[in-house]
Each structure stands twice: as structure tokens, then as C-alpha cells.
Scaffold this motif. Structure first.
Motif, PDB file in Angstrom:
ATOM      1  N   MET A   1     -33.021  -8.497  13.360  1.00  0.00           N
ATOM      2  CA  MET A   1     -32.621  -7.638  14.453  1.00  0.00           C
ATOM      3  C   MET A   1     -31.101  -7.537  14.450  1.00  0.00           C
ATOM      4  N   GLU A   2     -30.603  -6.364  14.623  1.00  0.00           N
ATOM      5  CA  GLU A   2     -29.166  -6.135  14.717  1.00  0.00           C
ATOM      6  C   GLU A   2     -28.749  -6.094  16.182  1.00  0.00           C
ATOM      7  N   ALA A   3     -27.471  -6.330  16.416  1.00  0.00           N
ATOM      8  CA  ALA A   3     -26.925  -6.151  17.757  1.00  0.00           C
ATOM      9  C   ALA A   3     -26.972  -4.657  18.086  1.00  0.00           C
ATOM     10  N   PRO A   4     -27.148  -4.303  19.345  1.00  0.00           N
ATOM     11  CA  PRO A   4     -27.143  -2.885  19.722  1.00  0.00           C
ATOM     12  C   PRO A   4     -25.845  -2.206  19.278  1.00  0.00           C
ATOM     13  N   ARG A   5     -25.955  -0.940  18.920  1.00  0.00           N
ATOM     14  CA  ARG A   5     -24.835  -0.147  18.408  1.00  0.00           C
ATOM     15  C   ARG A   5     -23.606  -0.219  19.306  1.00  0.00           C
ATOM     16  N   GLN A   6     -23.778  -0.137  20.612  1.00  0.00           N
ATOM     17  CA  GLN A   6     -22.648  -0.161  21.534  1.00  0.00           C
ATOM     18  C   GLN A   6     -21.857  -1.468  21.405  1.00  0.00           C
ATOM     19  N   ALA A  49     -29.961  -2.738  29.473  1.00  0.00           N
ATOM     20  CA  ALA A  49     -29.175  -3.926  29.802  1.00  0.00           C
ATOM     21  C   ALA A  49     -27.764  -3.466  30.141  1.00  0.00           C
ATOM     22  N   ILE A  50     -27.208  -4.024  31.201  1.00  0.00           N
ATOM     23  CA  ILE A  50     -25.844  -3.734  31.620  1.00  0.00           C
ATOM     24  C   ILE A  50     -25.094  -5.055  31.607  1.00  0.00           C
ATOM     25  N   VAL A  51     -24.075  -5.124  30.762  1.00  0.00           N
ATOM     26  CA  VAL A  51     -23.290  -6.344  30.618  1.00  0.00           C
ATOM     27  C   VAL A  51     -21.874  -6.059  31.111  1.00  0.00           C
ATOM     28  N   VAL A  52     -21.389  -6.913  31.998  1.00  0.00           N
ATOM     29  CA  VAL A  52     -19.998  -6.844  32.434  1.00  0.00           C
ATOM     30  C   VAL A  52     -19.311  -8.080  31.889  1.00  0.00           C
ATOM     31  N   ALA A  53     -18.279  -7.830  31.069  1.00  0.00           N
ATOM     32  CA  ALA A  53     -17.527  -8.912  30.436  1.00  0.00           C
ATOM     33  C   ALA A  53     -16.047  -8.666  30.709  1.00  0.00           C
ATOM     34  N   GLY A  54     -15.494  -9.500  31.567  1.00  0.00           N
ATOM     35  CA  GLY A  54     -14.102  -9.269  31.971  1.00  0.00           C
ATOM     36  C   GLY A  54     -14.013  -7.953  32.707  1.00  0.00           C
ATOM     37  N   GLU A  55     -13.140  -7.058  32.218  1.00  0.00           N
ATOM     38  CA  GLU A  55     -12.969  -5.749  32.849  1.00  0.00           C
ATOM     39  C   GLU A  55     -13.763  -4.649  32.150  1.00  0.00           C
ATOM     40  N   PHE A  60     -26.746  -0.736  27.116  1.00  0.00           N
ATOM     41  CA  PHE A  60     -27.514  -0.453  25.913  1.00  0.00           C
ATOM     42  C   PHE A  60     -28.990  -0.606  26.203  1.00  0.00           C
ATOM     43  N   GLU A  61     -29.780   0.118  25.410  1.00  0.00           N
ATOM     44  CA  GLU A  61     -31.228  -0.014  25.497  1.00  0.00           C
ATOM     45  C   GLU A  61     -31.615  -1.343  24.867  1.00  0.00           C
ATOM     46  N   ILE A  62     -32.472  -2.076  25.526  1.00  0.00           N
ATOM     47  CA  ILE A  62     -32.939  -3.353  24.990  1.00  0.00           C
ATOM     48  C   ILE A  62     -33.766  -3.056  23.736  1.00  0.00           C
TER      49      ILE A  62
END
Length: 80
Positions: A1-6, A49-55, A60-62
């Protein structure tokens, strides 16, 4: 499995983001570290999935093969 494109695109643009692939006997894990001292939080809405990392925020679609999407110590983990 690859990481999502975004997330792959973000890692290509930002040196502090690293993506690691780990293979275990019973599962594969993609781990995304957003950098030192950056905590990632995760919300899941339907299949997104919505990820907030810092600012920064990443959506991305799971991946259909993912069995779990979580965070651990600020690192995003996608398990297959």
C-alpha cells in the motif's frame, strides 16, 4: 500500500515530512511523520481522513485496502 497522493506530494515539497513503510508478519503499515514537535490530529468523515499537522491540513480518501487509520504520538498510521 502506498501513502495517499496528497501526503506523498506534501512530503516531496516539505523536507520535514517523512513517509516510512513497515512490513510485519500480519500487517503492513505506512507511517507519516510530519516533523519534529508537530502533533498530527485525525478526523474521519465517511471515507475521508482529515489530518491537521501544525498549521497544515491534509484531506484524502482512505485507501480501500486500509484496515485502520490512526495517530500515535503525532504520527499518522495507515494499516493494511
Amino acid at each position: 500500500m502506498e501513502a495517499p497522493r496528497q501526503l506523498r506530494s506534501a512530503a516531496a515539497e516539505r523536507e520535514e515530512i517523512t513517509i516510512a513503510h513497515r512490513e510485519y508478519e500480519d500487517e503492513n503499515v505506512v507511517a507519516i511523520d510530519f516533523g519534529p514537535g508537530v502533533e498530527a490530529t485525525l478526523d474521519i468523515v465517511g471515507e475521508t481522513a482529515i489530518v491537521v499537522a501544525g498549521e497544515s491540513q491534509y484531506e484524502f480518501e482512505i485507501p480501500p485496502e486500509a484496515t485502520d487509520v490512526t495517530t500515535n504520538d503525532g504520527i499518522l498510521l495507515i494499516t493494511e
